[in-house]
Design a protein around this motif. Structure first.
Motif, PDB file in Angstrom:
ATOM      1  N   THR A   5       0.832  -1.199   0.000  1.00  0.00           N
ATOM      2  CA  THR A   5       0.000   0.000   0.000  1.00  0.00           C
ATOM      3  C   THR A   5       0.864   1.244   0.000  1.00  0.00           C
ATOM      4  OG1 THR A   5      -1.691   1.225   1.232  1.00  0.00           O
ATOM      5  CG2 THR A   5      -0.192  -0.106   2.526  1.00  0.00           C
ATOM      6  N   SER A   6       0.502   2.227  -0.810  1.00  0.00           N
ATOM      7  CA  SER A   6       1.179   3.507  -0.895  1.00  0.00           C
ATOM      8  C   SER A   6       2.648   3.304  -1.261  1.00  0.00           C
ATOM      9  CB  SER A   6       1.004   4.268   0.426  1.00  0.00           C
ATOM     10  OG  SER A   6       1.383   5.614   0.302  1.00  0.00           O
ATOM     11  N   TRP A   7       3.551   3.683  -0.369  1.00  0.00           N
ATOM     12  CA  TRP A   7       4.978   3.470  -0.603  1.00  0.00           C
ATOM     13  C   TRP A   7       5.284   1.980  -0.725  1.00  0.00           C
ATOM     14  CZ3 TRP A   7       9.225   4.600  -2.571  1.00  0.00           C
ATOM     15  CH2 TRP A   7      10.476   4.274  -2.042  1.00  0.00           C
ATOM     16  N   GLY A   8       4.554   1.157   0.010  1.00  0.00           N
ATOM     17  CA  GLY A   8       4.745  -0.293  -0.091  1.00  0.00           C
ATOM     18  C   GLY A   8       4.367  -0.829  -1.459  1.00  0.00           C
ATOM     19  N   ALA A   9       3.376  -0.203  -2.108  1.00  0.00           N
ATOM     20  CA  ALA A   9       3.019  -0.603  -3.470  1.00  0.00           C
ATOM     21  C   ALA A   9       4.164  -0.306  -4.424  1.00  0.00           C
ATOM     22  CB  ALA A   9       1.754   0.130  -3.918  1.00  0.00           C
ATOM     23  N   MET A  10       4.811   0.839  -4.235  1.00  0.00           N
ATOM     24  CA  MET A  10       5.945   1.203  -5.072  1.00  0.00           C
ATOM     25  C   MET A  10       7.118   0.245  -4.847  1.00  0.00           C
ATOM     26  SD  MET A  10       5.666   5.363  -4.639  1.00  0.00           S
ATOM     27  CE  MET A  10       6.686   5.798  -6.072  1.00  0.00           C
TER      28      MET A  10
END
Length: 203
Positions: A5-10
């Motif tokens: 999610t968010s930075w974790g998605a990147m």
């Protein structure tokens, strides 16, 4: 299979591009931006959602951060910044135990270092170009009131990941699992999609 999610998605995209054989499916929730045009859209939307009181609160916290030298105190301020931003990035957020920003789970120095590195990779043309190596099936989930520009990021990513599926959740901000009107739909969507990918042979 990875879910970020968010930075974790990147980070999930970066990992899948570097190790494409190790990732069969990838879920991106509220994915961050990959070009300056998208970030302009994000900043404009966020600024509008913050309003004058929110902008004043953010400015105060940033001033405190700029003058604070103690790492632990900087973590606390960064956590407070994150909580202030999240209020503007949400639709109808369900407050949970532990929502008080105490900085225990925040690494302000690591946050700055990793985000600057992400921007460097984009400036040098490494990402998102490297994502063309991703063979995994990809699902992108985005809230319709998330100031991060989901459609713009989707369109950019599809240039490199044509197999990317996109679902937009109504009355939903940046963290769907905490949104009163979207959390159940989000959980069922992720569960159903992941089960379907598990039943299919690896790409």
């Amino acid at each position: 299979m990875l879910i970020g999610t968010s930075w974790g998605a990147m980070l999930g995209l970066s990992f899948a591009a570097r190790y494409p054989r190790d990732v069969s499916a990838l879920v991106l929730v509220g994915c961050g931006t990959y070009d300056e045009n998208s970030r302009v859209l994000f900043r404009a939307s966020l600024d509008q959602r913050l309003g004058a009181p929110g902008r004043e609160r953010i400015a105060t916290l940033k001033n405190r951060l700029a003058s604070e030298l103690n790492a632990a105190n900087r973590n606390v301020i960064q956590a407070e910044l994150g909580a202030a931003y999240m209020k503007a990035e949400s639709y109808d957020l369900i407050e949970e135990d532990g929502d008080v920003a105490d900085g225990a789970w925040v690494d302000e120095a690591g946050h700055v270092e990793t985000w600057n590195d992400a921007l460097r990779l984009q400036r040098e043309g490494v990402e998102p170009d490297a994502f063309s190596r991703i063979s995994a099936r990809v699902l992108m989930i985005h809230g319709d009131v998330d100031p991060h520009p989901g459609p713009a990021t989707r369109d950019l990513l599809r240039r490199f990941i044509p197999q990317l599926e996109y679902v937009e959740l109504e009355r939903c901000g940046h963290e769907p699992w905490r949104e009163r009107h979207a959390r159940h739909h989000f959980v069922e969507l992720v569960r159903e999609w992941c089960n379907r990918q598990t039943a299919q042979p690896n790409p």
